[in-house]
Enzyme design. Structure first.
Site, PDB file in Angstrom:
ATOM      1  CB  THR A  37       1.403 -12.875   3.115  1.00 38.95           C
ATOM      2  OG1 THR A  37       1.996 -12.037   2.122  1.00 38.95           O
ATOM      3  CG2 THR A  37       0.405 -13.797   2.486  1.00 38.95           C
ATOM      4  N   GLY A  38       1.612  -9.805   4.923  1.00 34.00           N
ATOM      5  CA  GLY A  38       2.587  -8.944   5.595  1.00 34.00           C
ATOM      6  C   GLY A  38       2.055  -8.574   6.965  1.00 34.00           C
ATOM      7  CB  VAL A  39       0.758  -5.304   8.188  1.00 36.31           C
ATOM      8  CG1 VAL A  39       0.124  -4.748   9.446  1.00 36.31           C
ATOM      9  CG2 VAL A  39       1.940  -4.442   7.787  1.00 36.31           C
TER      10      VAL A  39
ATOM     11  CG  ASP B 276      -2.124   0.796   1.169  1.00 35.55           C
ATOM     12  OD1 ASP B 276      -2.372   1.367   0.080  1.00 35.55           O
ATOM     13  OD2 ASP B 276      -2.851   0.887   2.173  1.00 35.55           O
TER      14      ASP B 276
HETATM   15  N1  AR6 Z   1       5.841  -5.253  -4.023  1.00 39.29           N
HETATM   16  C1  AR6 Z   1       5.422  -6.537  -3.877  1.00 39.29           C
HETATM   17  N2  AR6 Z   1       5.199  -7.108  -2.698  1.00 39.29           N
HETATM   18  C2  AR6 Z   1       5.429  -6.362  -1.587  1.00 39.29           C
HETATM   19  C3  AR6 Z   1       5.863  -5.011  -1.645  1.00 39.29           C
HETATM   20  C4  AR6 Z   1       6.084  -4.477  -2.941  1.00 39.29           C
HETATM   21  N3  AR6 Z   1       6.505  -3.206  -3.105  1.00 39.29           N
HETATM   22  N4  AR6 Z   1       5.981  -4.559  -0.367  1.00 39.29           N
HETATM   23  C5  AR6 Z   1       5.628  -5.582   0.442  1.00 39.29           C
HETATM   24  N5  AR6 Z   1       5.305  -6.667  -0.274  1.00 39.29           N
HETATM   25  P1  AR6 Z   1       1.453  -5.975   3.231  1.00 39.29           P
HETATM   26  P2  AR6 Z   1      -1.182  -6.949   4.147  1.00 39.29           P
HETATM   27  C6  AR6 Z   1       4.805  -7.997   0.176  1.00 39.29           C
HETATM   28  O1  AR6 Z   1       1.870  -5.749   4.640  1.00 39.29           O
HETATM   29  O2  AR6 Z   1      -0.570  -8.036   4.931  1.00 39.29           O
HETATM   30  C7  AR6 Z   1      -0.662  -1.848   4.917  1.00 39.29           C
HETATM   31  O3  AR6 Z   1      -0.200  -0.965   5.886  1.00 39.29           O
HETATM   32  C8  AR6 Z   1       5.048  -8.350   1.621  1.00 39.29           C
HETATM   33  O4  AR6 Z   1       6.307  -8.975   1.750  1.00 39.29           O
HETATM   34  O5  AR6 Z   1       1.749  -4.936   2.221  1.00 39.29           O
HETATM   35  O6  AR6 Z   1      -2.379  -7.268   3.291  1.00 39.29           O
HETATM   36  C9  AR6 Z   1      -2.104  -1.551   4.493  1.00 39.29           C
HETATM   37  O7  AR6 Z   1      -2.414  -0.193   4.566  1.00 39.29           O
HETATM   38  C10 AR6 Z   1       3.895  -9.317   1.910  1.00 39.29           C
HETATM   39  O8  AR6 Z   1       4.243 -10.639   1.494  1.00 39.29           O
HETATM   40  O9  AR6 Z   1      -0.163  -6.231   3.131  1.00 39.29           O
HETATM   41  C11 AR6 Z   1      -2.913  -2.362   5.446  1.00 39.29           C
HETATM   42  O10 AR6 Z   1      -3.140  -1.652   6.641  1.00 39.29           O
HETATM   43  C12 AR6 Z   1       2.775  -8.835   0.999  1.00 39.29           C
HETATM   44  O11 AR6 Z   1       3.384  -7.944   0.070  1.00 39.29           O
HETATM   45  C13 AR6 Z   1      -2.054  -3.564   5.726  1.00 39.29           C
HETATM   46  O12 AR6 Z   1      -0.712  -3.143   5.477  1.00 39.29           O
HETATM   47  C14 AR6 Z   1       1.632  -8.132   1.691  1.00 39.29           C
HETATM   48  O13 AR6 Z   1       2.101  -7.358   2.780  1.00 39.29           O
HETATM   49  C15 AR6 Z   1      -2.342  -4.722   4.799  1.00 39.29           C
HETATM   50  O14 AR6 Z   1      -1.564  -5.814   5.173  1.00 39.29           O
END
Ligand code: AR6
Length: 173
Positions: free
Chosen positions: A123-125, A34
């Site tokens: 899979t992140g936050v 995001d």
């Molecule tokens: N490109 C591709 N993948 C990425 C990138 C990137 N630039 N950056 C991170 N990832 P997350 P969520 C991977 O936390 O779990 C935000 O604050 C990362 O390694 O981005 O759905 C939003 O505003 C992980 O595997 O998304 C929400 O509040 C995956 O992308 C919350 O986080 C998703 O991690 C959403 O959390």
């Protein structure tokens, strides 16, 4: 024929018609994917997100909405809200995650897109286990493609790390 591919990289650099964002219910921006999308796309995306939330309220988990893509090399950003791990039963969380992929593809088709890229939503936050997320994502996308043959040319799973790339390549094999 719709091609399903896994690539390693940053979602913001991928050239597709629509990139999917792992957003939050307030579409307020944040970290991870995001943050990267808003940083690279510029302020117009967040302005549009604010208008959407002002009009229709927070986006329910599992649903998706579309905005422009600002300065990104895409035409649209599809914002979807994944489940937060621990807030649902496992079965519900899987269904909500699958719904993110299906709803995003519905939106892409409705906007005339031929190519879409997905990050590993939740899979992140949000803490969704990565193996289960990859299995769920690929199954949901495959099912959608069977129901909508020829709607799209390419669907890309954009993996941030080598571990995720391996995971997706295994699922797609
Ligand atoms: N490109 C591709 N993948 C990425 C990138 C990137 N630039 N950056 C991170 N990832 P997350 P969520 C991977 O936390 O779990 C935000 O604050 C990362 O390694 O981005 O759905 C939003 O505003 C992980 O595997 O998304 C929400 O509040 C995956 O992308 C919350 O986080 C998703 O991690 C959403 O959390």
């Amino acid at each position: 024929m719709t091609r399903l591919e896994a690539v390693q990289g940053d979602v913001t650099t991928i050239e597709v018609d629509a990139i999917v964002n792992a957003a939050n219910a307030q579409l307020a921006g944040g970290g991870g994917v995001d943050g990267a999308i808003h940083a690279a796309g510029g302020p117009s995306i967040l302005e549009e997100c604010r208008r959407i939330v002002a009009e229709r309220g927070p986006l329910p988990t599992g649903q998706a909405v579309v905005t422009g893509a600002g300065d990104l090399p895409a035409r649209h950003v599809i914002h979807t809200v994944g489940p937060i791990w621990g807030q649902h039963t496992e079965a519900e969380a899987v269904e909500l995650l699958a719904s993110c992929y299906r709803s995003s593809l519905d939106q892409a088709m409705a906007h005339g897109c031929r190519s879409v890229s997905f990050p590993a939503i939740s899979t992140g936050v949000y803490g969704f286990p990565k193996d289960l997320a990859a299995t769920t994502a690929v199954a949901a996308v495959r099912e959608w493609v069977e129901e909508h043959p020829d709607a799209l040319d390419r669907i890309l799973f954009v993996c941030f790390g080598a571990d995720d790339l391996e995971r997706y390549e295994r699922e797609l094999a």
